[in-house]
Design a protein around this motif. Structure first.
Motif, short mmCIF file in Angstrom:
data_model
loop_
_atom_site.label_atom_id
_atom_site.label_comp_id
_atom_site.label_asym_id
_atom_site.label_seq_id
_atom_site.Cartn_x
_atom_site.Cartn_y
_atom_site.Cartn_z
N ILE A 1 41.38 46.60 33.90
CA ILE A 1 40.39 46.15 32.91
C ILE A 1 39.01 46.17 33.55
O ILE A 1 38.83 45.65 34.65
CB ILE A 1 40.74 44.74 32.38
CG1 ILE A 1 42.10 44.76 31.70
CG2 ILE A 1 39.65 44.24 31.43
CD1 ILE A 1 42.57 43.42 31.19
N THR A 2 38.04 46.77 32.87
CA THR A 2 36.67 46.82 33.38
C THR A 2 35.78 45.85 32.60
O THR A 2 36.09 45.48 31.47
CB THR A 2 36.06 48.23 33.28
OG1 THR A 2 36.03 48.63 31.91
CG2 THR A 2 36.86 49.23 34.09
N GLY A 3 34.68 45.47 33.24
CA GLY A 3 33.67 44.63 32.59
C GLY A 3 33.77 43.16 32.93
O GLY A 3 32.91 42.37 32.55
N MET A 4 34.79 42.75 33.66
CA MET A 4 34.95 41.34 34.01
C MET A 4 34.10 41.01 35.23
O MET A 4 34.08 41.76 36.21
CB MET A 4 36.43 41.04 34.28
CG MET A 4 37.31 41.26 33.07
SD MET A 4 39.09 41.21 33.43
CE MET A 4 39.26 39.62 34.17
N VAL B 1 45.42 37.55 37.32
CA VAL B 1 44.22 38.39 37.34
C VAL B 1 43.62 38.41 38.73
O VAL B 1 43.40 37.37 39.33
CB VAL B 1 43.15 37.87 36.33
CG1 VAL B 1 41.89 38.72 36.41
CG2 VAL B 1 43.71 37.85 34.93
N LEU B 2 43.34 39.62 39.23
CA LEU B 2 42.60 39.80 40.47
C LEU B 2 41.28 40.45 40.09
O LEU B 2 41.23 41.64 39.75
CB LEU B 2 43.38 40.68 41.45
CG LEU B 2 42.68 40.99 42.77
CD1 LEU B 2 42.35 39.71 43.53
CD2 LEU B 2 43.53 41.91 43.62
N LEU B 3 40.21 39.66 40.12
CA LEU B 3 38.89 40.12 39.70
C LEU B 3 38.30 41.09 40.70
O LEU B 3 38.29 40.84 41.91
CB LEU B 3 37.95 38.93 39.52
CG LEU B 3 36.54 39.24 39.08
CD1 LEU B 3 36.53 39.77 37.65
CD2 LEU B 3 35.66 38.01 39.17
N ASN B 4 37.78 42.21 40.21
CA ASN B 4 37.03 43.18 41.00
C ASN B 4 35.69 43.34 40.29
O ASN B 4 35.52 44.22 39.45
CB ASN B 4 37.78 44.50 41.11
CG ASN B 4 37.04 45.51 41.96
OD1 ASN B 4 36.00 45.21 42.54
ND2 ASN B 4 37.58 46.70 42.05
N ASN B 5 34.74 42.47 40.64
CA ASN B 5 33.43 42.45 39.99
C ASN B 5 32.76 43.81 40.13
O ASN B 5 32.55 44.31 41.23
CB ASN B 5 32.56 41.36 40.62
CG ASN B 5 31.30 41.11 39.85
OD1 ASN B 5 30.93 41.86 38.95
ND2 ASN B 5 30.62 40.04 40.19
N GLY B 6 32.44 44.42 39.00
CA GLY B 6 31.78 45.71 38.99
C GLY B 6 32.74 46.89 39.05
O GLY B 6 32.32 48.03 39.09
#
Length: 133
Positions: A68-71, A95-100
């Motif tokens: 998922i992009t945009g998080m 969820v593992l956030l990857n900012n950008g």
């Protein structure tokens, strides 16, 4: 054991249906995120196009990995988790956030998820579903 910078920042979240919803965090980028507000409560949605509850056959725990992009923040994570949890059969969301970049979302469910329902949930949260690779 070494930990990555995302773990150190606390930007990994896992929640099962028994856990309370997350209250969000700060915004690091665009997307209209309103972190000062709590994440929206989950809404129950049928898994089919017709609006009728989807019939499901129990096949045991199924793990799906989504990209998922945009998080960009905790509020983004909570929004995606809340929407995915409305899909019938979803047991947990990690969820593992990857900012950008492409965030990795792992969904555990009782049955195979309807791809249209997953896509609609991510879209409703305001983000884009892409390949997890």
């Amino acid at each position: 054991m070494t930990t990555g910078p995302l773990h150190d920042l606390g930007l990994t979240e896992k929640r099962t249906r028994l856990d309370a919803p997350s209250a969000g965090g700060c915004c690091g980028g665009a997307g209209g995120c309103a972190c000062s507000q709590a994440a929206p409560a989950p809404r129950r949605r049928a898994d089919s196009v017709t609006g009728a509850p989807a019939a499901s056959v129990s096949v045991g725990p199924v793990t799906s990995v989504l990209g998922i992009t945009g998080m960009t923040c905790g509020h983004c994570i909570a929004s995606v988790m809340n929407e995915l949890e409305t899909i019938q059969g979803v047991e947990s969301v990690d969820v593992l956030l990857n900012n950008g970049g492409v965030s990795r979302v792992t969904v555990t469910s009782a049955t195979i998820l309807d791809p249209d329902a997953v896509s609609a949930a991510v879209d409703e949260a305001g983000y884009e579903l892409v390949d997890a690779e």
